[in-house]
Design a protein around this motif. Structure first.
Motif, PDB file in Angstrom:
ATOM      1  N   PRO A 130      -8.019  -2.279   3.426  1.00  0.00           N
ATOM      2  CA  PRO A 130      -8.332  -1.096   2.619  1.00  0.00           C
ATOM      3  C   PRO A 130      -7.375  -0.964   1.439  1.00  0.00           C
ATOM      4  O   PRO A 130      -6.310  -1.591   1.402  1.00  0.00           O
ATOM      5  N   ASP A 131      -7.799  -0.154   0.452  1.00  0.00           N
ATOM      6  CA  ASP A 131      -6.911   0.160  -0.671  1.00  0.00           C
ATOM      7  C   ASP A 131      -5.786   1.063  -0.184  1.00  0.00           C
ATOM      8  O   ASP A 131      -5.917   1.805   0.793  1.00  0.00           O
ATOM      9  N   LEU A 132      -4.692   1.021  -0.905  1.00  0.00           N
ATOM     10  CA  LEU A 132      -3.528   1.806  -0.534  1.00  0.00           C
ATOM     11  C   LEU A 132      -3.833   3.305  -0.548  1.00  0.00           C
ATOM     12  O   LEU A 132      -3.368   4.054   0.313  1.00  0.00           O
ATOM     13  N   LYS A 133      -4.657   3.731  -1.495  1.00  0.00           N
ATOM     14  CA  LYS A 133      -4.965   5.154  -1.614  1.00  0.00           C
ATOM     15  C   LYS A 133      -5.831   5.662  -0.466  1.00  0.00           C
ATOM     16  O   LYS A 133      -5.907   6.862  -0.222  1.00  0.00           O
ATOM     17  N   ASP A 134      -6.485   4.709   0.247  1.00  0.00           N
ATOM     18  CA  ASP A 134      -7.344   5.121   1.353  1.00  0.00           C
ATOM     19  C   ASP A 134      -6.601   5.227   2.686  1.00  0.00           C
ATOM     20  O   ASP A 134      -7.179   5.675   3.687  1.00  0.00           O
TER      21      ASP A 134
ATOM     22  N   ALA B  68      -2.365  -4.107   4.599  1.00  0.00           N
ATOM     23  CA  ALA B  68      -2.204  -3.260   3.417  1.00  0.00           C
ATOM     24  C   ALA B  68      -0.816  -2.634   3.371  1.00  0.00           C
ATOM     25  O   ALA B  68      -0.170  -2.579   2.319  1.00  0.00           O
TER      26      ALA B  68
ATOM     27  N   GLU C  88      -5.367  -2.414   7.973  1.00  0.00           N
ATOM     28  CA  GLU C  88      -4.337  -1.434   7.583  1.00  0.00           C
ATOM     29  C   GLU C  88      -2.951  -2.045   7.701  1.00  0.00           C
ATOM     30  O   GLU C  88      -2.070  -1.802   6.864  1.00  0.00           O
TER      31      GLU C  88
ATOM     32  N   HIS D 216       2.227  -3.342   0.660  1.00  0.00           N
ATOM     33  CA  HIS D 216       2.908  -2.272  -0.088  1.00  0.00           C
ATOM     34  C   HIS D 216       4.418  -2.334   0.128  1.00  0.00           C
ATOM     35  O   HIS D 216       5.214  -2.187  -0.817  1.00  0.00           O
TER      36      HIS D 216
END
Length: 874
Positions: A328-332, A279, A276, A283
């Motif tokens: 993880p993906d940003l949306k998660d 990620a 996290e 971003h």
């Protein structure tokens, strides 16, 4: 490169506020000191506008303070001056703050004859200047951060207030800069910048990363909302799009979001969520790159970019070699929370801490009349309610005294003092008994004499000056050109005669109190004796002891307890009625400003019902309840009397007990009357001292004027021919119509070839008019002007405050009402005595004298319960 958005000031055209305001004041308010004071205030307001709007303002607190004071003054005069096209027509012209004009035309401006428009534009400048002051603060210090946050929140509140009120304040479409869309967006921008300041302070204070992340995320949210406003509303000024505003908002939105992600990544690392962490750093890096590529011209993000890059490189290295955590993906990712520490400061007048209302004493004539009528209605209602309760209480006391209650039911043994009489005796002794009354009676003549001396001295100095003026008038004849003292002092003499009349009535009141005291002194003295002596003075009786604990006695005790509770309830109601003091000035001013007229009766009746309705309803309830209780008490007492053994000793004992109960009532009322009289004399002393000062001041001014006039007359006489004069020859010696002999001696003839031509005759000395020139300013200083023969001065000196009389029996100084003709200052007045309504409609600034009544005299409402009691019962 700017990192904070500031708002430019609107520019106003010059307007002469003083001239139209002074004209309105002179037409509406009578001459005198009040008019002059209002005129000076209008000139001060004009100077304040020039200071606030007529020059370039520095980005400093003092400049903002000047703007705030001017805005506060506009708010204060709005209900006092009828600004409109058909009354006080003042056209205010303002330029659009964001319009730069064009090559072939000037900038956009709007001119309106509306005070609301002026207020809106001034408040816009307050918010704009606050944004500029905030942007100038040093954000590396705590003081600078606090000041910036305070000013941004104030600016946000100012723009929000304009958004809420601009359409109702103007009679037409506003310019773009003060349109609801524009000021709403500006309010949001200022709020976002205030939130950013709190983020900077939290970062500087090294607070927890979780808190810093929430603060940054909230700031990003505010910037995002403001950016959307600019993006979707085509009514906003072009300045927003082509200058710094639009790109700065977009850049700040990305930067605050990047800061939030960065500090949240630190929290993730502390929680060992390394995927996290990476990620969020990725971003944040993408957001910073966007700013660097698109808005680098406006905001430099190199330091933030380097910090995020270093953290991202270290996190990737640790994860690749040690943790191997999945990214993880940003949306998660879980959303970052928000924490708002800012809010728009509401606009609450006065905004300035140094505000002083220039027109504080100004009340429109219509409002003055409405207030007078309202006060009359209020006094009528309050006095009537209190009079009803006092009458009912006196009636109840009289009924109980005639039935010898509660002493009769306590005196079933026949050989001891009833408990109620003991309590009355104890109360009288604690208050000093007859010694207290004697001391109060002794003080009254001294207080009266002091007031007499002050009044006599005041009139004496007027007499002396008038005598001197008459002597000089007789001596200099037509040369003594000034207003005669006899005419000038007429208002003061009328006021002095009124005070003398008041003192005469007070003497009569003192005499009545003294006579009443002498008739009850023996009984009061008996009540002050110790219990053994008191018991010995009361005849004994032997009623049937079987009455102790009987049902009739218990019923009477219960009824008496209920009646006592009603009396206590009335005392509380009286206190509540006296405590209410609602100022109707603001309500009348608001109604006048909104409608242009005042329906005083409708407003007053509605407000009086709202304020006093519940209390007057309770008053009527107590009256009804007492009536029922007294009927039941009388019925029960009849049964009690039948059970009681009738003999001479019993009747004599009951008569003495009745007299002792009445003596207690007399003592309480006499003490209250005498204290009221003492209070009256003490307060009248202050008023008479003010009257004496007025007399002294005007006599001093007249003496100064007299000395100047005498000096001029002496100089005029000195300039006249000084040759000796000879008695003129009688006509019968001159022989008919011969011209009289010259008063100048004929020189002796001289031998000469030719006589020398004589110069022309010397002209007579000019008449010196300095008396008029000197008397006028002095008279102006003392509030008078020379009057033509047969007329008195049109303006009377200001009058002293009215004497301190009770407004209804026993309740001094509650409502300031006119005093009726022939009113006894201490005595119960008749309920509906006539009063002179002429004093209720005085022009503002004009004292209501000479006349038989003064403002502040009470309007008595209470009919006399006992005609011999000249003082009101407390």
């Amino acid at each position: 490169m700017a990192s904070f958005v500031t708002v430019q000031l609107k520019k106003a055209s010059e307007v002469d506020l003083a001239k139209p305001l002074c004209k309105f004041i002179q037409q509406t308010y009578p001459g005198g000191e009040s008019q002059a004071e209002h005129v000076r205030a209008a000139e001060e307001l004009h100077k304040l506008r020039k200071s606030a709007l007529g020059r370039a303002l520095d980005k400093h607190e003092s400049s903002l303070e000047t703007l705030l004071r001017y805005y506060d003054q506009l708010c204060s005069i709005e209900p006092k001056f009828p600004f409109s096209e058909n009354q006080i027509c003042v056209t205010f012209t303002w330029k659009d703050a964001f319009d730069k004009g064009s090559l072939f035309g000037g900038s956009v401006k709007l001119a309106l004859a509306s005070l609301g428009y002026e207020k809106t534009c001034v408040l816009f400048n307050c918010g704009a200047l606050a944004s500029q002051i905030a942007a100038e603060q040093n954000l590396d210090s705590d003081e600078g951060l606090k000041a910036a946050a305070k000013h941004y929140q104030f600016a946000s509140g100012a723009f929000q207030h304009i958004k809420d009120t601009v359409l109702s304040s103007l009679s037409r479409e506003p310019t773009v800069d003060i349109s609801p869309d524009t000021v709403g967006t500006l309010s949001l921008i200022m709020l976002a910048q205030a939130q950013e300041v709190f983020f900077l302070k939290a970062t500087r204070d090294k607070m927890k990363d979780a808190i810093i992340a929430k603060l940054a995320n909230q700031a990003a949210d505010y910037y995002g909302d403001a950016f959307k406003q600019c993006q979707y509303k085509d009514t906003l000024p072009k300045y927003f799009y082509f200058q710094e505003v639009f790109p700065v908002l977009a850049a700040k939105h990305c930067i605050m979001q990047a800061n939030a992600e960065y500090h949240q990544s630190i929290l993730a690392k502390q929680q060992k969520k390394f995927g996290e962490e990476i990620a969020r750093l990725q971003h944040a890096a993408d957001l910073v790159k966007t700013v660097a590529s698109r808005y680098d011209e406006y905001i430099n993000v190199k330091d933030l970019s380097d910090k995020i890059s270093r953290a991202l490189t270290a996190a990737k290295k640790d994860n690749d070699f040690i943790y191997h955590d999945r990214i993880p993906d940003l949306k998660d990712l879980e959303p970052i929370g928000k924490a708002s520490l800012v809010k728009s400061t509401p606009v609450v007048v006065p905004l300035s801490q140094k505000f002083t209302d220039l027109f504080e004493k100004m009340v429109p004539l219509a409002v003055q009349q409405a207030l007078t009528l309202y006060n009359q209605r209020k006094a009528d209602l309050v006095n009537r309610s209190i009079a009803q309760m006092r009458e009912a209480t006196n009636l109840a006391n009289g009924v109980l005294a005639s039935l010898n209650l509660p002493a009769a039911i306590e005196d079933v043994s026949g050989d001891s003092v009833p408990q109620s009489i003991l309590q009355k005796s104890k109360s009288v002794i604690e208050q000093g008994g007859v010694q207290t009354i004697d001391q109060l009676m002794k003080d009254l003549p001294e207080l009266l004499q002091r007031n007499r001396e002050i009044l006599d001295e005041s009139l004496r100095i007027l007499d002396e000056e008038e005598t001197t003026d008459n002597e000089l008038k007789n001596k200099f004849k037509e040369r003594w050109q000034r207003t005669p003292s006899n005419d000038l002092y007429k208002p003061l003499r009328a006021e002095g005669a009124n005070y003398s009349n008041i003192l005469d009535k007070a003497v009569q009141a003192d005499k009545q109190v003294k006579e009443r005291y002498q008739s009850h002194r023996d009984t009061i003295s008996l009540l002050c004796k110790p219990e053994p002596e008191l018991n010995a003075a009361i005849p004994s009786a032997n009623p049937a002891k079987t009455m102790q604990g009987s049902e009739v006695v218990n019923v009477l005790k219960s009824l008496l307890a209920n009646l006592e509770e009603v009396k206590k309830q009335r005392e509380q109601l009286e206190n509540d009625l006296k405590a209410i003091n609602f100022d109707m000035t603001t309500k009348f001013l608001t109604a006048l400003a909104q409608d242009g007229t005042l329906n005083e009766e409708a407003i007053s009746v509605t407000e009086l019902d709202r304020i006093y309705g519940s209390l007057t309803h309770k008053v009527q309830e107590t009256l009804k309840k007492q009536e029922e209780l007294l009927n039941n008490i009388q019925n029960s007492h009849q049964e009690f009397s039948k059970m009681k053994q009738s003999n001479n000793e019993s009747n004599l004992r009951e008569e003495v007990l009745k007299n002792l109960a009445v003596a207690n009532d007399n003592f309480v009322e006499l003490v209250a009357n005498l204290r009221e009289g003492t209070k009256f004399y003490n307060e009248l002393t202050e008023i008479l001292l003010k009257f004496q000062n007025k007399c002294t001041d005007i006599v001093f001014a007249r003496k100064t004027e007299r000395d100047e006039l005498l000096k001029d007359l002496q100089q005029s006489i000195a300039r006249e021919p000084s040759a000796p004069s000879f008695p003129s020859v009688p006509a019968y010696q001159t022989g008919g119509n011969k011209p009289p002999a010259s008063s100048t001696p004929t020189p002796a003839p001289r031998t000469s070839v030719a006589s020398k031509p004589q110069p022309p005759a010397r002209p007579p000395p000019p008449v010196i008019s300095s008396a008029n020139a000197l008397s006028t300013p002095v008279q102006a200083a003392i509030g008078t002007a020379p009057s033509p023969a047969g007329s008195t001065a049109s303006t009377a000196p200001s009058q002293a405050q009215g004497p301190p009389y009770p407004t209804y029996p026993g309740y001094p100084g509650y409502c300031q009402m006119p005093m009726p003709m022939g009113y006894n200052p201490y005595m119960y007045g008749q309920f509906n005595l006539p009063y002179n309504p002429a004093a209720m409609y005085q022009n503002p600034g004009q004292a209501p004298y000479p006349g038989p009544q003064q403002p502040g005299y009470p309007y008595p409402q209470h009919p006399p319960q006992q005609p011999g009691y000249p003082y009101p019962q407390q």
